[in-house]
Design a protein around this motif. Structure first.
Motif, PDB file in Angstrom:
ATOM      1  N   CYS A 112       0.855  -1.104  -0.038  1.00  0.00           N
ATOM      2  CA  CYS A 112      -0.147   0.104  -0.031  1.00  0.00           C
ATOM      3  C   CYS A 112       0.919   1.285   0.047  1.00  0.00           C
ATOM      4  N   LYS A 113       2.116   1.026   0.004  1.00  0.00           N
ATOM      5  CA  LYS A 113       3.377   2.107  -0.362  1.00  0.00           C
ATOM      6  C   LYS A 113       3.580   2.088  -1.744  1.00  0.00           C
ATOM      7  N   GLN A 114       3.383   3.312  -2.509  1.00  0.00           N
ATOM      8  CA  GLN A 114       3.939   3.398  -3.965  1.00  0.00           C
ATOM      9  C   GLN A 114       5.271   3.052  -4.231  1.00  0.00           C
ATOM     10  N   TYR A 115       5.500   2.212  -5.172  1.00  0.00           N
ATOM     11  CA  TYR A 115       6.857   1.773  -5.437  1.00  0.00           C
ATOM     12  C   TYR A 115       7.155   1.866  -7.007  1.00  0.00           C
ATOM     13  N   ASP A 116       8.343   1.689  -7.580  1.00  0.00           N
ATOM     14  CA  ASP A 116       8.770   1.630  -8.972  1.00  0.00           C
ATOM     15  C   ASP A 116       8.760   0.075  -9.255  1.00  0.00           C
ATOM     16  N   ASP A 117       7.251  -0.124 -10.083  1.00  0.00           N
ATOM     17  CA  ASP A 117       7.251  -1.655 -10.317  1.00  0.00           C
ATOM     18  C   ASP A 117       8.216  -1.990 -11.715  1.00  0.00           C
ATOM     19  N   LYS A 118       8.658  -0.902 -12.185  1.00  0.00           N
ATOM     20  CA  LYS A 118       9.413  -1.308 -13.432  1.00  0.00           C
ATOM     21  C   LYS A 118      10.963  -1.645 -12.908  1.00  0.00           C
ATOM     22  N   LYS A 119      11.411  -0.811 -12.087  1.00  0.00           N
ATOM     23  CA  LYS A 119      12.818  -1.020 -11.176  1.00  0.00           C
ATOM     24  C   LYS A 119      12.559  -2.586 -10.549  1.00  0.00           C
ATOM     25  N   ALA A 120      11.560  -2.968 -10.198  1.00  0.00           N
ATOM     26  CA  ALA A 120      11.303  -4.244  -9.048  1.00  0.00           C
ATOM     27  C   ALA A 120      11.412  -5.396 -10.162  1.00  0.00           C
ATOM     28  N   ALA A 121      10.846  -5.121 -11.260  1.00  0.00           N
ATOM     29  CA  ALA A 121      10.813  -6.379 -12.539  1.00  0.00           C
ATOM     30  C   ALA A 121      12.166  -6.424 -12.820  1.00  0.00           C
ATOM     31  N   GLN A 122      12.719  -5.241 -13.498  1.00  0.00           N
ATOM     32  CA  GLN A 122      14.154  -5.433 -13.591  1.00  0.00           C
ATOM     33  C   GLN A 122      14.830  -6.098 -12.951  1.00  0.00           C
ATOM     34  N   PHE A 123      15.091  -5.688 -11.521  1.00  0.00           N
ATOM     35  CA  PHE A 123      15.795  -6.196 -10.561  1.00  0.00           C
ATOM     36  C   PHE A 123      15.750  -7.914 -10.425  1.00  0.00           C
ATOM     37  N   ALA A 124      14.471  -8.394 -10.352  1.00  0.00           N
ATOM     38  CA  ALA A 124      14.236  -9.615 -10.296  1.00  0.00           C
ATOM     39  C   ALA A 124      14.594 -10.408 -11.785  1.00  0.00           C
ATOM     40  N   GLU A 125      14.494  -9.907 -12.779  1.00  0.00           N
ATOM     41  CA  GLU A 125      14.714 -10.298 -14.152  1.00  0.00           C
ATOM     42  C   GLU A 125      16.380 -10.559 -14.117  1.00  0.00           C
ATOM     43  N   LYS A 126      17.058  -9.559 -13.808  1.00  0.00           N
ATOM     44  CA  LYS A 126      18.571  -9.927 -13.813  1.00  0.00           C
ATOM     45  C   LYS A 126      19.048 -10.487 -12.698  1.00  0.00           C
ATOM     46  N   PHE A 127      18.536 -10.427 -11.412  1.00  0.00           N
ATOM     47  CA  PHE A 127      18.998 -11.184 -10.300  1.00  0.00           C
ATOM     48  C   PHE A 127      18.741 -13.015 -10.559  1.00  0.00           C
ATOM     49  N   PHE A 128      17.680 -13.262 -11.114  1.00  0.00           N
ATOM     50  CA  PHE A 128      17.560 -14.870 -11.446  1.00  0.00           C
ATOM     51  C   PHE A 128      17.921 -15.068 -12.775  1.00  0.00           C
ATOM     52  N   GLY A 129      18.524 -14.212 -13.599  1.00  0.00           N
ATOM     53  CA  GLY A 129      18.946 -14.518 -14.764  1.00  0.00           C
ATOM     54  C   GLY A 129      18.097 -15.304 -15.832  1.00  0.00           C
ATOM     55  N   ALA A 130      16.802 -14.419 -15.762  1.00  0.00           N
ATOM     56  CA  ALA A 130      15.428 -14.868 -16.616  1.00  0.00           C
ATOM     57  C   ALA A 130      15.817 -14.617 -17.887  1.00  0.00           C
ATOM     58  N   LYS A 131      15.552 -15.449 -18.799  1.00  0.00           N
ATOM     59  CA  LYS A 131      15.475 -15.100 -20.299  1.00  0.00           C
ATOM     60  C   LYS A 131      14.434 -14.741 -20.771  1.00  0.00           C
ATOM     61  N   ARG A 132      13.231 -14.635 -20.141  1.00  0.00           N
ATOM     62  CA  ARG A 132      11.979 -13.985 -20.495  1.00  0.00           C
ATOM     63  C   ARG A 132      11.201 -13.951 -19.244  1.00  0.00           C
ATOM     64  N   ILE A 133      10.392 -13.014 -19.436  1.00  0.00           N
ATOM     65  CA  ILE A 133       9.586 -12.558 -18.144  1.00  0.00           C
ATOM     66  C   ILE A 133       8.097 -11.857 -18.507  1.00  0.00           C
ATOM     67  N   ASN A 134       7.175 -12.126 -17.868  1.00  0.00           N
ATOM     68  CA  ASN A 134       5.953 -11.498 -18.055  1.00  0.00           C
ATOM     69  C   ASN A 134       5.533 -10.794 -16.739  1.00  0.00           C
ATOM     70  N   SER A 135       4.933  -9.580 -16.881  1.00  0.00           N
ATOM     71  CA  SER A 135       4.745  -8.757 -15.765  1.00  0.00           C
ATOM     72  C   SER A 135       3.396  -8.035 -15.916  1.00  0.00           C
ATOM     73  N   ARG A 136       2.720  -8.107 -14.741  1.00  0.00           N
ATOM     74  CA  ARG A 136       1.450  -7.427 -14.842  1.00  0.00           C
ATOM     75  C   ARG A 136       1.243  -6.563 -13.308  1.00  0.00           C
ATOM     76  N   LEU A 137       0.782  -5.375 -13.649  1.00  0.00           N
ATOM     77  CA  LEU A 137       0.686  -4.485 -12.270  1.00  0.00           C
ATOM     78  C   LEU A 137      -0.891  -4.129 -12.379  1.00  0.00           C
ATOM     79  N   ILE A 138      -1.299  -4.474 -10.957  1.00  0.00           N
ATOM     80  CA  ILE A 138      -2.494  -4.176 -10.641  1.00  0.00           C
ATOM     81  C   ILE A 138      -2.578  -3.406  -9.753  1.00  0.00           C
ATOM     82  N   VAL A 139      -3.480  -2.093  -9.821  1.00  0.00           N
ATOM     83  CA  VAL A 139      -3.594  -0.814  -8.941  1.00  0.00           C
ATOM     84  C   VAL A 139      -4.946  -1.243  -8.335  1.00  0.00           C
ATOM     85  N   HIS A 140      -5.019  -1.344  -7.055  1.00  0.00           N
ATOM     86  CA  HIS A 140      -6.321  -1.683  -6.116  1.00  0.00           C
ATOM     87  C   HIS A 140      -6.598  -0.382  -5.632  1.00  0.00           C
TER      88      HIS A 140
END
Length: 140
Positions: A112-140
């Motif tokens: 419930c605190k705003q954050y940079d979703d693109k930064k989070a996705a890029q961090f995860a992709e790089k950290f886990f060495g993913a070759k492909r990623i699907n991302s979805r953001l839902i604002v509640h």
């Protein structure tokens, strides 16, 4: 009576704000990530998963609330073994599930605190060495 008392968490400024374009109250953000062909050494290491949790919280400026729970599950016949984790945040949680067969990671960051979703996705992709990623953001 509980043996330990939990401190009350003050809700951040993001909670219950009005989203201008829809006039809808905003209560939080939920990022859902699917990462494919991840590095097997990373998703099978409890220490690396803890390192990801710590790094992700730092990357998106989130405060951990207690220790992470990281457990390896048998998974069943369909997918087999893999780790799952839960890290409470002062503003909600980060969860993850890993399927070793196929090198797949499923991550969810809700806050419930705003954050940079693109930064989070890029961090995860790089950290886990993913070759492909699907991302979805839902604002509640």
């Amino acid at each position: 009576m509980l043996e330990t008392e939990e401190k009350l968490v003050k809700m951040p400024e993001f909670s219950a704000k009005i989203q201008p374009e829809t006039k809808k109250e905003i209560y939080g953000m939920e990022l859902i990530l699917e990462l494919f062909d991840c590095d097997l050494g990373t998703i099978t290491s409890k220490d690396k998963i803890q390192e990801f949790i710590d790094g992700a919280c730092k990357e998106i400026n989130m405060e951990k609330y207690g220790a992470a729970r990281i457990k390896r599950f048998p998974g069943g016949e369909l997918w087999g073994v893999g780790y799952s984790f839960l890290q409470f945040l002062t503003t909600s949680s980060i969860t993850g599930h890993f399927i070793e067969k196929g090198g797949i990671a499923f991550l969810n960051i809700f806050s419930c605190k705003q954050y940079d979703d693109k930064k989070a996705a890029q961090f995860a992709e790089k950290f886990f060495g993913a070759k492909r990623i699907n991302s979805r953001l839902i604002v509640h």
